[in-house]
Motif scaffolding. Structure first.
Motif, PDB file in Angstrom:
ATOM      1  N   LYS A 111       0.822  -1.206   0.000  1.00 32.17           N
ATOM      2  CA  LYS A 111       0.000   0.000   0.000  1.00 32.17           C
ATOM      3  C   LYS A 111       0.860   1.262   0.000  1.00 32.17           C
ATOM      4  O   LYS A 111       0.492   2.268  -0.599  1.00 32.17           O
ATOM      5  CB  LYS A 111      -0.917   0.005   1.215  1.00 32.17           C
ATOM      6  CG  LYS A 111      -1.999   1.042   1.108  1.00 32.17           C
ATOM      7  CD  LYS A 111      -3.058   0.816   2.137  1.00 32.17           C
ATOM      8  CE  LYS A 111      -4.195   1.779   1.905  1.00 32.17           C
ATOM      9  NZ  LYS A 111      -5.251   1.595   2.874  1.00 32.17           N
ATOM     10  N   GLN A 128      -6.349  -6.525  -1.591  1.00 31.90           N
ATOM     11  CA  GLN A 128      -7.617  -6.940  -0.979  1.00 31.90           C
ATOM     12  C   GLN A 128      -7.632  -8.434  -0.669  1.00 31.90           C
ATOM     13  O   GLN A 128      -8.117  -8.857   0.385  1.00 31.90           O
ATOM     14  CB  GLN A 128      -8.797  -6.577  -1.897  1.00 31.90           C
ATOM     15  CG  GLN A 128      -9.028  -5.087  -2.035  1.00 31.90           C
ATOM     16  CD  GLN A 128      -9.345  -4.424  -0.721  1.00 31.90           C
ATOM     17  OE1 GLN A 128      -9.949  -5.007   0.174  1.00 31.90           O
ATOM     18  NE2 GLN A 128      -8.904  -3.180  -0.574  1.00 31.90           N
ATOM     19  N   ILE A 131      -5.447  -9.066   2.354  1.00 31.26           N
ATOM     20  CA  ILE A 131      -6.117  -8.572   3.566  1.00 31.26           C
ATOM     21  C   ILE A 131      -7.151  -9.594   4.031  1.00 31.26           C
ATOM     22  O   ILE A 131      -7.247  -9.896   5.223  1.00 31.26           O
ATOM     23  CB  ILE A 131      -6.778  -7.185   3.308  1.00 31.26           C
ATOM     24  CG1 ILE A 131      -5.711  -6.104   3.208  1.00 31.26           C
ATOM     25  CG2 ILE A 131      -7.806  -6.844   4.375  1.00 31.26           C
ATOM     26  CD1 ILE A 131      -4.962  -5.812   4.497  1.00 31.26           C
ATOM     27  N   LEU A 157      -5.243  -0.570   6.857  1.00 34.12           N
ATOM     28  CA  LEU A 157      -6.381  -0.127   6.046  1.00 34.12           C
ATOM     29  C   LEU A 157      -6.594   1.379   6.134  1.00 34.12           C
ATOM     30  O   LEU A 157      -7.068   1.990   5.178  1.00 34.12           O
ATOM     31  CB  LEU A 157      -7.656  -0.859   6.475  1.00 34.12           C
ATOM     32  CG  LEU A 157      -7.683  -2.362   6.188  1.00 34.12           C
ATOM     33  CD1 LEU A 157      -8.920  -2.992   6.800  1.00 34.12           C
ATOM     34  CD2 LEU A 157      -7.624  -2.611   4.696  1.00 34.12           C
TER      35      LEU A 157
END
Length: 160
Positions: A111, A128, A131, A157
Motif C-alpha cells: 500500500k 484486498q 487482507i 487499512l
C-alpha cells in the motif's frame, strides 16, 4: 513415477537408522532449493519465531527496494514474486501468528508503494485478497492476539 503417500513414507522412515535419515535429508536438500530453505528453517530458525519474523520482514523490505520502477508491468510482476516468496516463508512456519504478521507487513509495504499501488487495479486486487487472508488467519488466533492484530489491520487499512 507416482509419489508414495505420507503414511507410506512415515512407515518406511521408521525403519531407517539415524545415519540413513541424515543422508536422506542431505540428499533431499541438494535436490531442490526450497527443501534446503525448509531444512534451514527447521534446524536454525524454528526455535526463535520472533527472530524469524524479523528476518522475513527485512527480506521483504529488501525485495521491495529492488523493484525496477521504470515499467508498471515489471513492478506488478516483481510484487507477485514477492508475494510468492512471502507465502513460502509462511508455509515454512505453519503458525497463524506468523502468517497474519507477514501478510499484514506485505500489505503495508504494498500500500505504501506509491504511485503504482493507487494506479493499478491489479495491485489493489492483490492487496484486498491478502487482507482477506490475513483476516482469516487473525480469526484463528487467541483473543488477545486477535485484538493486537486487528489493530494492525486497521492501521494498514487506514493509511491513505
Amino acid at each position: 513415477m507416482k509419489a508414495s503417500t505420507i503414511k507410506q513414507l512415515k512407515d518406511e522412515l521408521i525403519n531407517k537408522s539415524a545415519s540413513e535419515l541424515k543422508e536422506l535429508c542431505l540428499q533431499l536438500a541438494r535436490f531442490k532449493v526450497e527443501n534446503k530453505e525448509l531444512l534451514t528453517y527447521l534446524l536454525f530458525e524454528a526455535s526463535d519465531e520472533d527472530q524469524y519474523v524479523l528476518n522475513c520482514k527485512s527480506f521483504i523490505d529488501e525485495l521491495f527496494s529492488e523493484i525496477d520502477t521504470k515499467n508498471a508491468y515489471y513492478v506488478r510482476k516483481k510484487i507477485r514474486k514477492i508475494l510468492t516468496s512471502t507465502k513460502k516463508l509462511i508455509r515454512f512456519s505453519k503458525k497463524k501468528e506468523t502468517e497474519a504478521e507477514l501478510l499484514l507487513y506485505f500489505c503495508k509495504n504494498l500500500k505504501n508503494y506509491n504511485p503504482f499501488y493507487k494506479r493499478s487495479n491489479r495491485l489493489q486486487s492483490i492487496f484486498q485478497t491478502q487482507i482477506r487472508m490475513a483476516e482469516k488467519a487473525i480469526l484463528k488466533l487467541h483473543e488477545d492476539l486477535q485484538f493486537d492484530f486487528q489493530e494492525q489491520l486497521e492501521n494498514v487499512l487506514a493509511n491513505d
